[in-house]
Design a protein around this motif. Sequence first.
Motif, mmCIF file in Angstrom:
data_model
loop_
_atom_site.group_PDB
_atom_site.id
_atom_site.type_symbol
_atom_site.label_atom_id
_atom_site.label_comp_id
_atom_site.label_asym_id
_atom_site.label_seq_id
_atom_site.Cartn_x
_atom_site.Cartn_y
_atom_site.Cartn_z
ATOM 1 N N SER A 1 -4.435 8.134 -2.157
ATOM 2 C CA SER A 1 -5.109 9.249 -1.498
ATOM 3 C C SER A 1 -4.170 10.059 -0.622
ATOM 4 C CB SER A 1 -6.284 8.725 -0.644
ATOM 5 O OG SER A 1 -5.799 7.796 0.316
ATOM 6 N N THR B 1 0.810 -1.229 0.000
ATOM 7 C CA THR B 1 0.000 0.000 0.000
ATOM 8 C C THR B 1 0.837 1.271 0.000
ATOM 9 O OG1 THR B 1 -0.135 -0.023 2.417
ATOM 10 C CG2 THR B 1 -1.903 -1.144 1.220
ATOM 11 N N VAL C 1 -1.824 3.349 -1.674
ATOM 12 C CA VAL C 1 -2.554 4.432 -1.003
ATOM 13 C C VAL C 1 -1.629 5.615 -0.728
ATOM 14 C CG1 VAL C 1 -3.853 5.058 1.077
ATOM 15 C CG2 VAL C 1 -4.151 2.789 0.043
ATOM 16 N N THR D 1 -6.435 4.602 -6.201
ATOM 17 C CA THR D 1 -6.450 4.376 -4.751
ATOM 18 C C THR D 1 -5.510 5.316 -3.999
ATOM 19 O OG1 THR D 1 -4.825 2.638 -5.191
ATOM 20 C CG2 THR D 1 -7.126 1.950 -4.831
#
Length: 290
Positions: A285, A240, A263, A283
Amino acid sequence: SSNNAWKDGEDYFTVGDNNVTGYQKLPGYLRENQTEIPASILDIPVKKIIGNIGFDIKNLKIPGSIEEISGKAFSANNVQRFVVNQENTHYKSDEKGVIFDYNKTTLIAYPAGNSRSSYTVPGGVETIGTCAFGKSTNLTSVTLASTVKTIEESAFNGLTYLNSFDTKNVTTIGKSAFLESGISSISIGKVVSIETLAFQNCKNLTSITIPSSVKTIGAQVFYGCTSLTTVTINENPGLTTIPNNAFANCEKLENITLPEGIVTIGSGAFNPSGLGHITLPTTASNVHEN
């Protein structure tokens, strides 16, 4: 703690608190034969080797009294062959002059002064220990056994002539494991964790594929890989975060594939690099300034 200097010909060992902590030789003196680390000095048993030991020695003998060899003990050695006393119950050496733990599951120290250009890690070894290869400049090829699962900190650090490398079944690549090594390509098929600085300044590395097994990548992991042009990160539900400075100073980096699921992109992850633009996954963010 009192330190005692112990002299053997032109060799000096510094010893204190049951530790051999240092080794030095007179300038310009090349040790042609062998040196034995003392088992005791002034009746004090020597149990640990914790300093930088052994330069320009054909054979370095390790006594039976040694119970602990620190990771950095031989991190810059130029020994041609290590010989562990057969009475030692903590370590063993083999016919190639390599030190292992007693059960031969960890490779502790490779004789970096040996002239061999290739080396195969024997079956049964599970861990390549900290600083294990001692900055060997003769090795161009190291083949792992399929049993190896862990490459510890700085294990192949500074092996400037190492060519390609296959980690086979390794799951953990430790901090600085290949720092400033010569690798031009590496296959990391089963790896789960790549720790900080693992491939920093690998200036011959041209491309890297990060497989879907990888769950964590450390900061600055490919920092300064100035020949790196292509990075492929496979579809990967577990990864991630691209951490701070992960691909910074990769001036030739033109192509990178970031999969959905990323992410967080850390500060300076791609800055500076050769990337004109980067396509972020939907994805992402939490994107820091790059």
